[in-house]
Design an enzyme around this catalytic site. Structure first.
Site, PDB file in Angstrom:
ATOM      1  N   LYS A   1       0.636  -0.580   0.048  1.00  0.00           N
ATOM      2  CA  LYS A   1       0.021  -0.202   0.156  1.00  0.00           C
ATOM      3  C   LYS A   1       0.769   1.548   0.783  1.00  0.00           C
ATOM      4  CE  LYS A   1      -0.338   2.424   3.464  1.00  0.00           C
ATOM      5  NZ  LYS A   1      -0.442   2.728   4.412  1.00  0.00           N
TER       6      LYS A   1
ATOM      7  N   GLY B   1       2.074  -1.387   4.721  1.00  0.00           N
ATOM      8  CA  GLY B   1       0.172  -1.870   5.282  1.00  0.00           C
ATOM      9  C   GLY B   1       0.988  -3.204   4.790  1.00  0.00           C
ATOM     10  N   GLY B   2       1.535  -3.843   4.887  1.00  0.00           N
ATOM     11  CA  GLY B   2       2.096  -5.548   4.915  1.00  0.00           C
ATOM     12  C   GLY B   2       1.373  -6.155   5.449  1.00  0.00           C
TER      13      GLY B   2
ATOM     14  N   SER C   1      -2.380  -5.432   4.491  1.00  0.00           N
ATOM     15  CA  SER C   1      -2.694  -6.411   3.691  1.00  0.00           C
ATOM     16  C   SER C   1      -2.891  -7.646   3.557  1.00  0.00           C
ATOM     17  CB  SER C   1      -1.935  -5.838   2.459  1.00  0.00           C
ATOM     18  OG  SER C   1      -1.868  -6.119   1.114  1.00  0.00           O
TER      19      SER C   1
ATOM     20  N   ASP D   1      -5.268   0.953   8.820  1.00  0.00           N
ATOM     21  CA  ASP D   1      -5.311   0.557   7.137  1.00  0.00           C
ATOM     22  C   ASP D   1      -6.118  -0.390   6.827  1.00  0.00           C
ATOM     23  OD1 ASP D   1      -3.819   2.533   6.638  1.00  0.00           O
ATOM     24  OD2 ASP D   1      -1.946   1.674   7.154  1.00  0.00           O
TER      25      ASP D   1
HETATM   26  O1  C5P Z   1      -4.789   0.678  13.543  1.00  0.00           O
HETATM   27  P1  C5P Z   1      -3.557   0.581  14.020  1.00  0.00           P
HETATM   28  O2  C5P Z   1      -3.005  -0.735  14.291  1.00  0.00           O
HETATM   29  O3  C5P Z   1      -2.645   0.268  12.635  1.00  0.00           O
HETATM   30  O4  C5P Z   1      -2.969   2.013  14.033  1.00  0.00           O
HETATM   31  C1  C5P Z   1      -1.367   1.699  15.204  1.00  0.00           C
HETATM   32  C2  C5P Z   1      -1.712   3.077  15.913  1.00  0.00           C
HETATM   33  O5  C5P Z   1      -1.022   4.556  14.623  1.00  0.00           O
HETATM   34  C3  C5P Z   1      -2.238   3.332  16.514  1.00  0.00           C
HETATM   35  O6  C5P Z   1      -2.162   2.794  17.877  1.00  0.00           O
HETATM   36  C4  C5P Z   1      -2.321   5.045  16.825  1.00  0.00           C
HETATM   37  O7  C5P Z   1      -1.602   5.734  17.670  1.00  0.00           O
HETATM   38  C5  C5P Z   1      -2.012   5.400  15.714  1.00  0.00           C
HETATM   39  N1  C5P Z   1      -3.423   5.506  14.494  1.00  0.00           N
HETATM   40  C6  C5P Z   1      -3.582   6.862  14.648  1.00  0.00           C
HETATM   41  N2  C5P Z   1      -4.574   7.997  13.839  1.00  0.00           N
HETATM   42  C7  C5P Z   1      -4.457   6.995  12.369  1.00  0.00           C
HETATM   43  C8  C5P Z   1      -3.956   5.666  12.491  1.00  0.00           C
HETATM   44  C9  C5P Z   1      -3.665   5.130  13.405  1.00  0.00           C
HETATM   45  O8  C5P Z   1      -3.502   7.998  15.837  1.00  0.00           O
HETATM   46  N3  C5P Z   1      -5.691   7.324  11.526  1.00  0.00           N
END
Ligand code: C5P
Length: 262
Positions: free
Chosen positions: A8, A93-94, A97, A118
């Protein structure tokens, strides 16, 4: 079943706000590349996961892997073999994805957001606009295929740390995405996490500098992978060879992004 999990790339990633729970509001143009991970699934009893490939080191083969969690959501039973070609913690985004590939093939796509912000966008390999924290995705027509070089300097960027290093969280969004997405328009867009990532690691600037002959060089996601857009496949291949020769310890790949049209 053979599944592909493309990388991604955030061609643009604008941070436009922050929710009360700390998650950031984004406005991002996302594309996927022909290069990616490969998964093979075979139905059977129980659930098992095997990981191989150039980036398999340290990838868990149990519930800690998003692929496993996706299989549970999909109520998939059998064996999954994941061939890891994408570096992890790399802004491309490995893991998301990989998980999306399982949901797409075996069900449970409606619960994608539970696995990470993601994951919803990774359910399609077409260009999309991603808004909200990642849950609001819409197809974008008029995005051509770009010849890309992906470069990762081997620095693992902790996403929460990069978001924490952000100084401004109320930046302007992308506005109206034009009917035909051009380089000129992309140049006017940004990755708002880039400055924060530069503060976390000096390698980001070195990585972007290695793409100096690209028409556009930018970081993807929260880093550390950066991409360069080149005029054609030959110049992308030449740049990839040049960078790989100068930086044998880096991950460098020349690939193409998947267009809106196919
Ligand atoms: O959702 P994911 O696990 O990929 O997100 C990892 C970290 O990235 C979250 O804990 C948060 O700290 C940050 N994040 C964020 N806003 C987003 C996506 C991720 O602050 N839209």
């Amino acid at each position: 079943m053979r599944l592909t999990a493309p990388a991604k790339i955030n061609l643009a990633l604008h941070v436009v706000g922050q929710r009360d729970d700390g998650y950031h509001l984004l406005d991002s143009l996302v594309v996927f590349t022909e290069f990616g991970d490969v998964l093979d699934t075979q139905e059977g009893a129980g659930l098992s996961l095997r990981v191989s490939g150039p980036f398999s080191d340290g990838v868990p083969e149990d519930r800690r892997n998003l692929v496993w969690q996706a299989a549970e959501i999909a109520a998939f039973c059998g064996t999954i073999h994941l061939e890891k070609h994408l570096p992890h913690g790399a802004g491309i985004g490995g893991g998301s994805s990989d998980a999306a590939a399982i949901l797409r093939a075996h069900g449970g796509a409606a619960r994608a957001l539970e696995l990470g912000a993601d994951v919803p966008v990774c359910l399609s390999e077409r260009p999309q606009r991603m808004e909200g924290i990642g849950e609001a995705v819409s197809a974008v027509s008029g995005v051509p295929s770009f010849d890309l070089v992906l470069v990762n300097p081997g620095v693992h960027m902790p996403t929460p740390a990069v978001f924490r290093a952000l100084t401004r969280k109320d930046n302007a969004g992308m506005g109206v995405v034009p009917e035909h997405v051009t380089l000129a328009w992309l140049r006017g867009q940004r990755n708002d996490l880039e400055a924060a990532a530069r503060d976390v690691s000096a390698q980001i600037a070195v990585c972007l500098e290695s793409l100096h002959d690209a028409e556009l060089a930018r970081m993807s996601g929260s880093g550390s992978t950066c991409f360069g857009i080149y005029p054609d496949a030959q110049s992308a291949a030449a740049a990839a060879a040049r960078i790989a020769a100068a930086r044998p310890d880096w991950w460098v790949v020349a690939t193409r992004s998947i267009s809106s049209a196919g």
